[in-house]
Design a protein around this motif. Structure first.
Motif, mmCIF file in Angstrom:
data_model
loop_
_atom_site.group_PDB
_atom_site.id
_atom_site.type_symbol
_atom_site.label_atom_id
_atom_site.label_comp_id
_atom_site.label_asym_id
_atom_site.label_seq_id
_atom_site.Cartn_x
_atom_site.Cartn_y
_atom_site.Cartn_z
ATOM 1 N N LEU A 2 0.963 -1.118 0.058
ATOM 2 C CA LEU A 2 -0.079 -0.077 -0.090
ATOM 3 C C LEU A 2 0.804 1.036 -0.041
ATOM 4 O O LEU A 2 1.838 1.079 0.920
ATOM 5 C CB LEU A 2 -0.867 -0.076 1.246
ATOM 6 C CG LEU A 2 -1.593 1.033 1.554
ATOM 7 C CD1 LEU A 2 -2.686 1.435 0.683
ATOM 8 C CD2 LEU A 2 -2.470 1.108 2.912
ATOM 9 N N ASP A 43 -1.823 4.538 -4.143
ATOM 10 C CA ASP A 43 -3.106 3.769 -4.093
ATOM 11 C C ASP A 43 -3.923 5.127 -3.696
ATOM 12 O O ASP A 43 -5.360 5.116 -4.050
ATOM 13 C CB ASP A 43 -3.102 2.736 -3.165
ATOM 14 C CG ASP A 43 -2.310 1.648 -3.348
ATOM 15 O OD1 ASP A 43 -2.664 0.918 -4.388
ATOM 16 O OD2 ASP A 43 -1.188 1.482 -2.971
ATOM 17 N N THR A 108 -7.996 -1.144 2.189
ATOM 18 C CA THR A 108 -7.369 -1.346 0.945
ATOM 19 C C THR A 108 -6.197 -2.028 1.585
ATOM 20 O O THR A 108 -5.363 -1.687 2.345
ATOM 21 C CB THR A 108 -7.062 -0.034 0.262
ATOM 22 O OG1 THR A 108 -6.151 -0.277 -0.673
ATOM 23 C CG2 THR A 108 -6.401 1.087 1.185
ATOM 24 N N LYS A 109 -5.780 -3.066 0.720
ATOM 25 C CA LYS A 109 -4.447 -3.894 0.739
ATOM 26 C C LYS A 109 -4.078 -4.165 2.314
ATOM 27 O O LYS A 109 -2.966 -4.042 2.746
ATOM 28 C CB LYS A 109 -3.398 -2.913 0.153
ATOM 29 C CG LYS A 109 -3.568 -3.007 -1.305
ATOM 30 C CD LYS A 109 -2.459 -2.092 -1.904
ATOM 31 C CE LYS A 109 -2.640 -2.228 -3.615
ATOM 32 N NZ LYS A 109 -1.515 -1.390 -4.493
#
Ligand SMILES: [Fe+2]
Ligand SMILES: [Fe+2]
Length: 278
Positions: A2, A43, A108-109
């Motif tokens: 990330l 990201d 996220t991630k």
């Protein structure tokens, strides 16, 4: 992996307004150019408050015009120089929770990124009311449930910097510390702007870092420092944060830096350098 870009303290003034030679809009353009040149693989991008210098619609418009060139999905947060009501009125797509605070979270991630609104119109210090603490509790519970480490971003510093800025940091920092400690969430990193200086350390065992941002940089000012606290025109800085399953690394990236660059010939071993994953 990330990768997050965190910008703070953009302090956009009125169009064409320049204070003592400092043009925050021009500097912000350089930040966005730097993202395009070197960080378009990030990201997300977070603008961590003090977007406008005086909470005016024309400043938010200018900010939006410049950030249009940012290719990365971005989120806007509020600081003490902003006016939450003005901003929400102006931007119908603002990140707003059910109680009208400019805050939100994304997963996220393998990380939960929580963007917490510590601003309060009319106050220079940060405030977390019971509604915001309750929202944070829920977010932390979701992170704990999913076993997802948390990156927490808020405009105001919660930890003490042992500088005068402590008089207008997050006023109820103890409530934030208790909320984090009482949750079962793993707090991987806390990031704040507000103080216009780069620092790193820990607070109640949680890793913390602050950045100096787009406007002026504040110099170190300690109890024995004589005279007025010095402020400098550079560097202008944003954070480049990397996070993977082993942890978080924070880079203080200066997109305006007037330090003298030493000759490449002085560092022959750096001529060809590989990254660890190459
Ligand atoms: Fe600021
Ligand atoms: Fe601030």
């Amino acid at each position: 992996m990330l990768k997050i870009i965190i910008m703070s303290d953009i302090h956009i003034m009125q169009p064409e307004e320049i204070k003592f030679g400092l043009d925050t809009a021009e500097r912000f353009k350089k930040a966005i150019k730097d993202v395009n040149d070197f960080h378009s693989d990030a990201d997300l991008c977070i603008y961590a408050g003090d977007i406008a210098d005086a909470g005016q619609v024309s400043s938010y418009q200018l900010f939006d015009n410049i950030r249009e060139e940012n290719p990365i999905k971005s989120y806007v947060m509020m600081g003490n120089h902003d006016d939450r009501n003005v901003y929400i009125q102006y931007n119908k797509d603002a990140m707003v929770d059910n109680n009208g605070f400019v805050q939100g979270a994304i997963e996220t991630k393998g990380y939960r990124v929580i963007m917490l609104d510590s601003s309060e119109p009319g106050h220079v210090e940060g405030i977390l009311c019971e509604q915001r603490l309750a929202w944070l509790r829920d977010e932390l519970a979701l992170a704990a449930q999913a076993n997802t480490p948390v990156i927490l971003v808020l405009h105001h510093t919660a930890n003490s910097l042992h500088m005068p800025v402590d008089t207008y940091k997050l006023s109820n920092a103890d409530d934030l510390a208790n909320t984090l400690k009482e949750s079962d969430a793993q707090i991987a990193q806390i990031i704040s702007g507000h103080c216009h200086i780069s620092t790193a350390g820990s607070w109640h065992g949680f890793p913390v870092a602050t950045l100096s941002g787009n406007q002026h940089r504040v110099g170190g000012f300690f109890k024995n420092t004589p005279g007025q606290q010095p402020c400098f025109e550079g560097p202008a800085q944003f954070l480049v944060l990397f996070a993977n399953e082993t942890g978080v690394t924070v880079h203080f990236h200066n997109y305006i830096d007037r330090n003298l660059k030493l000759p490449d010939a002085m560092f022959p071993r750096k001529k060809k350098q590989l990254f660890a994953d190459e």
